[in-house]
Write a protein that holds these residues in place. Structure first.
Motif, short mmCIF file in Angstrom:
data_model
loop_
_atom_site.label_atom_id
_atom_site.label_comp_id
_atom_site.label_asym_id
_atom_site.label_seq_id
_atom_site.Cartn_x
_atom_site.Cartn_y
_atom_site.Cartn_z
N LEU A 89 0.83 -1.21 0.00
CA LEU A 89 0.00 0.00 0.00
C LEU A 89 0.87 1.26 0.00
O LEU A 89 0.58 2.21 -0.73
CB LEU A 89 -0.92 0.00 1.21
CG LEU A 89 -1.83 1.22 1.37
CD1 LEU A 89 -2.73 1.40 0.16
CD2 LEU A 89 -2.66 1.11 2.66
N SER A 90 1.92 1.26 0.79
CA SER A 90 2.82 2.43 0.84
C SER A 90 3.41 2.72 -0.53
O SER A 90 3.51 3.88 -0.95
CB SER A 90 3.94 2.19 1.86
OG SER A 90 3.44 2.13 3.17
N ILE A 91 3.79 1.66 -1.24
CA ILE A 91 4.38 1.83 -2.57
C ILE A 91 3.34 2.35 -3.56
O ILE A 91 3.61 3.24 -4.37
CB ILE A 91 4.99 0.51 -3.05
CG1 ILE A 91 6.17 0.10 -2.16
CG2 ILE A 91 5.45 0.62 -4.51
CD1 ILE A 91 6.67 -1.30 -2.42
N LEU A 92 2.14 1.79 -3.51
CA LEU A 92 1.08 2.22 -4.41
C LEU A 92 0.75 3.70 -4.23
O LEU A 92 0.52 4.42 -5.21
CB LEU A 92 -0.18 1.38 -4.16
CG LEU A 92 -0.14 -0.07 -4.64
CD1 LEU A 92 -1.28 -0.87 -4.02
CD2 LEU A 92 -0.20 -0.15 -6.16
N LEU A 93 0.74 4.14 -2.99
CA LEU A 93 0.41 5.54 -2.71
C LEU A 93 1.56 6.48 -3.04
O LEU A 93 1.35 7.68 -3.25
CB LEU A 93 0.03 5.70 -1.23
CG LEU A 93 -1.25 4.97 -0.79
CD1 LEU A 93 -1.46 5.12 0.71
CD2 LEU A 93 -2.47 5.48 -1.55
N ALA A 94 2.77 5.93 -3.11
CA ALA A 94 3.96 6.76 -3.35
C ALA A 94 4.16 7.09 -4.82
O ALA A 94 4.73 8.14 -5.14
CB ALA A 94 5.20 6.05 -2.82
N ALA A 95 3.70 6.21 -5.71
CA ALA A 95 3.96 6.42 -7.14
C ALA A 95 2.83 5.82 -7.98
O ALA A 95 2.59 4.62 -7.94
CB ALA A 95 5.30 5.80 -7.53
N ASP A 96 2.18 6.66 -8.76
CA ASP A 96 1.06 6.20 -9.60
C ASP A 96 1.52 5.35 -10.78
O ASP A 96 0.71 4.65 -11.40
CB ASP A 96 0.29 7.40 -10.14
CG ASP A 96 -0.45 8.17 -9.05
OD1 ASP A 96 -0.76 7.57 -8.01
OD2 ASP A 96 -0.70 9.38 -9.24
N SER A 97 2.81 5.42 -11.08
CA SER A 97 3.31 4.74 -12.28
C SER A 97 3.70 3.29 -12.04
O SER A 97 4.11 2.60 -12.97
CB SER A 97 4.52 5.49 -12.83
OG SER A 97 5.56 5.55 -11.87
N VAL A 98 3.58 2.80 -10.80
CA VAL A 98 4.06 1.45 -10.51
C VAL A 98 2.93 0.42 -10.56
O VAL A 98 1.79 0.70 -10.19
CB VAL A 98 4.76 1.36 -9.14
CG1 VAL A 98 5.95 2.31 -9.08
CG2 VAL A 98 3.80 1.61 -8.00
N ASN A 99 3.29 -0.75 -11.05
CA ASN A 99 2.43 -1.93 -10.99
C ASN A 99 3.21 -3.01 -10.24
O ASN A 99 4.39 -3.23 -10.53
CB ASN A 99 2.08 -2.42 -12.40
CG ASN A 99 1.26 -1.39 -13.15
OD1 ASN A 99 0.20 -0.96 -12.69
ND2 ASN A 99 1.75 -0.97 -14.30
N ILE A 100 2.56 -3.67 -9.30
CA ILE A 100 3.26 -4.53 -8.36
C ILE A 100 2.87 -5.99 -8.52
O ILE A 100 1.68 -6.33 -8.62
CB ILE A 100 2.97 -4.10 -6.91
CG1 ILE A 100 3.38 -2.63 -6.70
CG2 ILE A 100 3.70 -4.99 -5.91
CD1 ILE A 100 3.00 -2.07 -5.34
N VAL A 101 3.87 -6.86 -8.51
CA VAL A 101 3.67 -8.30 -8.33
C VAL A 101 4.07 -8.60 -6.89
O VAL A 101 5.25 -8.48 -6.53
CB VAL A 101 4.51 -9.14 -9.30
CG1 VAL A 101 4.30 -10.63 -9.03
CG2 VAL A 101 4.18 -8.79 -10.74
N SER A 102 3.11 -8.94 -6.07
CA SER A 102 3.36 -9.19 -4.65
C SER A 102 3.47 -10.70 -4.41
O SER A 102 2.52 -11.44 -4.62
CB SER A 102 2.22 -8.61 -3.80
OG SER A 102 2.43 -8.87 -2.43
N VAL A 103 4.65 -11.12 -3.97
CA VAL A 103 4.94 -12.54 -3.78
C VAL A 103 4.91 -12.89 -2.30
O VAL A 103 5.60 -12.26 -1.49
CB VAL A 103 6.33 -12.90 -4.35
CG1 VAL A 103 6.67 -14.36 -4.09
CG2 VAL A 103 6.39 -12.58 -5.84
N ASP A 104 4.10 -13.86 -1.94
CA ASP A 104 4.09 -14.36 -0.55
C ASP A 104 3.43 -15.74 -0.55
O ASP A 104 2.31 -15.89 -1.05
CB ASP A 104 3.33 -13.41 0.38
CG ASP A 104 3.71 -13.63 1.84
OD1 ASP A 104 3.59 -14.76 2.32
OD2 ASP A 104 4.15 -12.65 2.48
N SER A 105 4.13 -16.71 -0.02
CA SER A 105 3.63 -18.09 -0.07
C SER A 105 2.78 -18.46 1.14
O SER A 105 2.37 -19.62 1.27
CB SER A 105 4.80 -19.07 -0.19
OG SER A 105 5.72 -18.86 0.85
#
Length: 252
Positions: free
Chosen positions: A74-90
């Protein structure tokens, strides 16, 4: 026999087990026992924002290892509108929380989830395919023999000029000072969690901390930075150290 055991340890199963029970369900208590964790999440997002600002008008792909409940995501998403995230967690206990809290960004196509362990997810990705690897409090959980493979794969997957951003536990080189710091940290655990009557959670966090500090897990500062250099990274910097916490950045 020993080789087989080591290969089994490298599959990330020990990391999964750490967060599959009480800690995964009560992960919000991290804010109580480690207020600096919130600051480190913020520092990771600032580093992502700075990279994004230096690459204007460009959509950026971010690989997040150990996305957990989605706090850093969430912090990353709010910091930059240009990013798309692949969130890895098993660990489903934690990733399911992230899927709920980040639902609007999932619907916008800005976040996707990968339920594999870090090394498996990385090995499935194309070489030179991601702009940023951003993570907070994940790499220190890995066994050292697993971590070195993860770092090599991160380097392979990042695009030339791509950035490694990791807010994490980087142990002090001075072992005596580090030990005193961890002792104070443990005292803080007791004070914070006894005050809210979470003794079972306290027990699990102490057990987790013992694993963090074990010889085959601990990320000693100098060795960790050398490990990044050996993998091929350049412009390696450790900054914003506060007790055992620090931000490390590097470029491919």
């Amino acid at each position: 026999m020993q080789a087989k055991k080591e290969r089994k340890d490298m599959n990330g199963s020990q990391y999964d087990a750490m967060f599959s029970g009480v800690i995964g369900q009560e992960y919000q208590t991290l804010k109580l026992i480690c207020p600096l964790a919130t600051q480190m999440n913020h520092l990771v997002s600032i580093a992502v924002a700075e990279y994004a600002n230096s690459h204007p008008a460009q959509a950026l792909s971010v690989l997040e290892l150990g996305g957990g409940t989605g706090i850093t995501t969430l912090s990353i998403l709010l910091a930059a509108d240009s990013v798309n995230i692949v969130s890895v967690d098993s660990e489903p206990t934690m990733q399911n929380q992230a899927k709920q809290s980040l639902k609007q960004w999932v619907e916008q196509g800005r976040v996707t989830f990968d339920g594999r362990d870090a090394l498996s997810a990385l090995k499935s990705m194309a070489t030179d395919s991601m702009d940023i690897m951003a993570s907070a409090y994940t790499l220190h959980n890995f066994l050292d023999i697993y971590r070195v493979e993860v770092i090599r794969e991160i380097y392979r997957v990042l695009k030339p000029g791509g950035q490694f951003i990791n807010g994490d536990r980087y142990a002090l080189d001075d072992i005596s000072v580090h030990t005193r710091t961890v002792q104070n940290e443990i005292a803080g655990f007791f004070k914070a969690l006894i005050a809210v009557n979470k003794l079972d959670v306290l027990k699990h966090w102490i057990v987790h901390l013992v694993a963090d500090e074990s010889e085959n897990h601990v990320m000693r500062e100098s060795f960790s930075l050398q490990q990044l250099e050996q993998a091929g990274f350049k412009e390696i910097k450790l900054s914003n150290r506060s007790e055992v916490n620090a931000l490390v950045t590097a470029l491919k």
